[in-house]
Design a protein around this motif. Sequence first.
Motif, PDB file in Angstrom:
ATOM      1  N   PRO A 192       1.267  -1.605   0.306  1.00 29.61           N
ATOM      2  CA  PRO A 192      -0.138   0.034   0.078  1.00 29.61           C
ATOM      3  C   PRO A 192       0.821   1.789   0.276  1.00 29.61           C
ATOM      4  O   PRO A 192       0.331   2.732  -0.401  1.00 29.61           O
ATOM      5  N   ASN A 193       1.885   1.123   0.836  1.00 32.01           N
ATOM      6  CA  ASN A 193       3.207   2.405   0.426  1.00 32.01           C
ATOM      7  C   ASN A 193       3.747   3.177  -0.636  1.00 32.01           C
ATOM      8  O   ASN A 193       3.484   3.424  -1.258  1.00 32.01           O
ATOM      9  N   LEU A 194       3.618   1.516  -0.815  1.00 31.83           N
ATOM     10  CA  LEU A 194       4.508   1.919  -2.546  1.00 31.83           C
ATOM     11  C   LEU A 194       3.378   1.858  -3.990  1.00 31.83           C
ATOM     12  O   LEU A 194       3.720   2.797  -4.615  1.00 31.83           O
ATOM     13  N   VAL A 195       1.968   2.096  -3.655  1.00 30.76           N
ATOM     14  CA  VAL A 195       1.532   2.186  -4.220  1.00 30.76           C
ATOM     15  C   VAL A 195       0.797   3.801  -4.161  1.00 30.76           C
ATOM     16  O   VAL A 195       0.782   4.619  -5.533  1.00 30.76           O
ATOM     17  N   GLU A 196       0.874   4.338  -3.345  1.00 27.09           N
ATOM     18  CA  GLU A 196       0.718   5.275  -2.772  1.00 27.09           C
ATOM     19  C   GLU A 196       1.022   6.757  -3.122  1.00 27.09           C
ATOM     20  O   GLU A 196       1.546   7.767  -3.725  1.00 27.09           O
ATOM     21  N   THR A 197       2.720   6.018  -3.278  1.00 22.04           N
ATOM     22  CA  THR A 197       4.100   6.622  -3.803  1.00 22.04           C
ATOM     23  C   THR A 197       3.646   6.599  -4.873  1.00 22.04           C
ATOM     24  O   THR A 197       3.392   7.600  -6.156  1.00 22.04           O
ATOM     25  N   VAL A 198       3.438   5.964  -5.798  1.00 22.81           N
ATOM     26  CA  VAL A 198       3.700   5.743  -7.287  1.00 22.81           C
ATOM     27  C   VAL A 198       1.801   6.069  -7.734  1.00 22.81           C
ATOM     28  O   VAL A 198       2.002   7.110  -8.963  1.00 22.81           O
ATOM     29  N   LYS A 199       1.321   6.225  -6.572  1.00 19.68           N
ATOM     30  CA  LYS A 199      -0.071   7.575  -7.634  1.00 19.68           C
ATOM     31  C   LYS A 199      -0.014   8.683  -7.467  1.00 19.68           C
ATOM     32  O   LYS A 199      -0.244   9.561  -8.611  1.00 19.68           O
ATOM     33  N   GLY A 200       1.576   9.159  -6.864  1.00 16.88           N
ATOM     34  CA  GLY A 200       1.368  10.350  -7.006  1.00 16.88           C
ATOM     35  C   GLY A 200       2.530  11.290  -8.225  1.00 16.88           C
ATOM     36  O   GLY A 200       2.035  11.767  -8.493  1.00 16.88           O
ATOM     37  N   TYR A 201       2.701   9.869  -8.765  1.00 11.46           N
ATOM     38  CA  TYR A 201       3.406  10.411 -10.065  1.00 11.46           C
ATOM     39  C   TYR A 201       3.095   9.567 -11.004  1.00 11.46           C
ATOM     40  O   TYR A 201       2.858  10.211 -12.447  1.00 11.46           O
ATOM     41  N   ALA A 202       2.088   8.486 -11.258  1.00 17.08           N
ATOM     42  CA  ALA A 202       1.012   7.204 -12.539  1.00 17.08           C
ATOM     43  C   ALA A 202      -0.267   7.757 -11.986  1.00 17.08           C
ATOM     44  O   ALA A 202      -0.781   6.809 -11.584  1.00 17.08           O
ATOM     45  N   LYS A 203      -1.218   8.738 -12.085  1.00 22.17           N
ATOM     46  CA  LYS A 203      -2.041   9.120 -12.028  1.00 22.17           C
ATOM     47  C   LYS A 203      -2.964   9.140 -13.347  1.00 22.17           C
ATOM     48  O   LYS A 203      -4.342   8.230 -12.978  1.00 22.17           O
ATOM     49  N   HIS A 204      -2.975   8.522 -14.417  1.00 18.96           N
ATOM     50  CA  HIS A 204      -3.485   7.681 -15.330  1.00 18.96           C
ATOM     51  C   HIS A 204      -3.206   6.232 -14.987  1.00 18.96           C
ATOM     52  O   HIS A 204      -3.779   5.662 -15.529  1.00 18.96           O
ATOM     53  N   GLU A 205      -2.721   5.852 -14.475  1.00 17.82           N
ATOM     54  CA  GLU A 205      -2.287   4.537 -14.060  1.00 17.82           C
ATOM     55  C   GLU A 205      -3.395   3.994 -13.232  1.00 17.82           C
ATOM     56  O   GLU A 205      -3.207   2.723 -12.234  1.00 17.82           O
ATOM     57  N   SER A 206      -4.563   4.300 -12.660  1.00 15.90           N
ATOM     58  CA  SER A 206      -5.695   3.712 -11.517  1.00 15.90           C
ATOM     59  C   SER A 206      -5.970   1.829 -11.499  1.00 15.90           C
ATOM     60  O   SER A 206      -5.919   1.400 -10.399  1.00 15.90           O
ATOM     61  N   TYR A 212       7.359   6.709 -15.711  1.00 22.03           N
ATOM     62  CA  TYR A 212       7.256   7.987 -14.723  1.00 22.03           C
ATOM     63  C   TYR A 212       9.026   7.859 -14.360  1.00 22.03           C
ATOM     64  O   TYR A 212       9.260   6.925 -13.342  1.00 22.03           O
ATOM     65  N   PRO A 213      10.175   8.215 -14.972  1.00 20.60           N
ATOM     66  CA  PRO A 213      11.277   8.342 -15.045  1.00 20.60           C
ATOM     67  C   PRO A 213      11.478   9.546 -13.522  1.00 20.60           C
ATOM     68  O   PRO A 213      12.639   8.751 -12.440  1.00 20.60           O
ATOM     69  N   ASP A 214      10.592  10.352 -13.241  1.00 19.05           N
ATOM     70  CA  ASP A 214      10.474  10.686 -12.133  1.00 19.05           C
ATOM     71  C   ASP A 214      10.746  10.098 -10.851  1.00 19.05           C
ATOM     72  O   ASP A 214      11.277  10.277 -10.063  1.00 19.05           O
ATOM     73  N   LEU A 215       9.927   8.804 -11.198  1.00 20.27           N
ATOM     74  CA  LEU A 215       9.542   8.082 -10.222  1.00 20.27           C
ATOM     75  C   LEU A 215      10.748   7.641  -9.163  1.00 20.27           C
ATOM     76  O   LEU A 215      11.080   7.088  -7.856  1.00 20.27           O
ATOM     77  N   LYS A 216      11.863   7.147 -10.489  1.00 20.67           N
ATOM     78  CA  LYS A 216      13.078   7.055 -10.315  1.00 20.67           C
ATOM     79  C   LYS A 216      13.985   7.597  -8.835  1.00 20.67           C
ATOM     80  O   LYS A 216      14.892   6.676  -8.453  1.00 20.67           O
ATOM     81  N   ALA A 217      14.110   8.383  -9.133  1.00 18.58           N
ATOM     82  CA  ALA A 217      14.518   9.657  -8.472  1.00 18.58           C
ATOM     83  C   ALA A 217      13.325  10.302  -6.606  1.00 18.58           C
ATOM     84  O   ALA A 217      14.600   9.859  -6.286  1.00 18.58           O
ATOM     85  N   ASP A 218      12.450   9.118  -6.665  1.00 18.46           N
ATOM     86  CA  ASP A 218      11.953   9.274  -6.016  1.00 18.46           C
ATOM     87  C   ASP A 218      12.519   8.732  -4.443  1.00 18.46           C
ATOM     88  O   ASP A 218      12.467   8.170  -4.454  1.00 18.46           O
ATOM     89  N   SER A 219      12.845   9.473  -3.337  1.00 20.01           N
ATOM     90  CA  SER A 219      13.374   8.956  -2.653  1.00 20.01           C
ATOM     91  C   SER A 219      12.841   7.813  -1.302  1.00 20.01           C
ATOM     92  O   SER A 219      13.317   6.878  -0.997  1.00 20.01           O
ATOM     93  N   HIS A 220      11.514   8.132  -1.415  1.00 17.62           N
ATOM     94  CA  HIS A 220      10.657   7.124  -0.641  1.00 17.62           C
ATOM     95  C   HIS A 220      10.296   5.671  -1.624  1.00 17.62           C
ATOM     96  O   HIS A 220       9.902   4.905  -0.625  1.00 17.62           O
ATOM     97  N   PHE A 221      10.065   6.130  -3.090  1.00 17.26           N
ATOM     98  CA  PHE A 221      10.095   4.649  -3.529  1.00 17.26           C
ATOM     99  C   PHE A 221      11.537   3.997  -4.248  1.00 17.26           C
ATOM    100  O   PHE A 221      11.154   3.073  -3.269  1.00 17.26           O
ATOM    101  N   VAL A 222      12.461   4.997  -4.414  1.00 19.42           N
ATOM    102  CA  VAL A 222      13.400   4.172  -3.851  1.00 19.42           C
ATOM    103  C   VAL A 222      13.043   2.632  -2.507  1.00 19.42           C
ATOM    104  O   VAL A 222      14.011   2.079  -2.485  1.00 19.42           O
ATOM    105  N   SER A 223      13.272   3.676  -1.487  1.00 19.95           N
ATOM    106  CA  SER A 223      13.573   3.004   0.052  1.00 19.95           C
ATOM    107  C   SER A 223      13.001   1.966  -0.001  1.00 19.95           C
ATOM    108  O   SER A 223      12.559   0.697  -0.205  1.00 19.95           O
ATOM    109  N   LEU A 224      11.310   2.252  -0.606  1.00 22.73           N
ATOM    110  CA  LEU A 224      10.174   1.115  -0.459  1.00 22.73           C
ATOM    111  C   LEU A 224      10.728   0.226  -2.043  1.00 22.73           C
ATOM    112  O   LEU A 224      10.730  -1.198  -1.129  1.00 22.73           O
ATOM    113  N   SER A 225      11.268   0.016  -2.291  1.00 24.61           N
ATOM    114  CA  SER A 225      11.798  -0.571  -3.831  1.00 24.61           C
ATOM    115  C   SER A 225      12.839  -1.767  -3.012  1.00 24.61           C
ATOM    116  O   SER A 225      13.149  -2.033  -3.557  1.00 24.61           O
ATOM    117  N   ALA A 226      13.845  -0.806  -2.210  1.00 26.80           N
ATOM    118  CA  ALA A 226      14.823  -1.066  -1.878  1.00 26.80           C
ATOM    119  C   ALA A 226      14.315  -2.717  -0.999  1.00 26.80           C
ATOM    120  O   ALA A 226      15.256  -3.894  -0.740  1.00 26.80           O
TER     121      ALA A 226
END
Length: 200
Positions: free
Chosen positions: A67-81, A124-138
Amino acid sequence: MNFMTLLSLSVPAIIGIVVAIAVVLLIIILSVAYISMKNDLIRVVNQTEESWAGIDVYLKKRYDLVPNLVETVKGYAKHESETLNKVISARNMAMAASGDAKIDAEKAFGAELRTMLNLVIEKYPDLKADSHFVSLSATLQNIETELVQARKYYNGNCRNYNNKIQLFPTSIVANRMGLKKRQYFELDSEEERRAPSVKF
């Protein structure tokens, strides 16, 4: 009964005593063998259940992380609901499933999760720079690696369990205990068999 009394018995009486002793010994041997086989089966059942509990720990960690990962992605990928909703739906189904259905639900959930990650990382290449996304992905990658090891351990115990309940004479005791063959936690595709990776 002493030796002299035994000699004074008739041949049919001696044969009767010998047969009675042989029957008692046979009953004792069969009882000991049954108890030993039942104990071995209980041991294997417990090992298999313990290894499944290990998988369950990592699945719970993954359920809590998604759910945390999805919420982070939602901020960048609004069209991927639709994709995000599929991940959450598959997660909920996997959490609710049990027994062999749990394994199938987990496979579906894993596939939806991989689809989401591949899609958002590509689009969404900008997502790769999001520290929260990077941490959750790791964290997700670490959980997946631990899950691979837990699956191996479970499948090894599952193999031992299935062998025990199918091989004679233990199969007789297993049938009396109502034990059924267990499904391996195998992956369906070559993509799933490779170690998961989230590259940036």
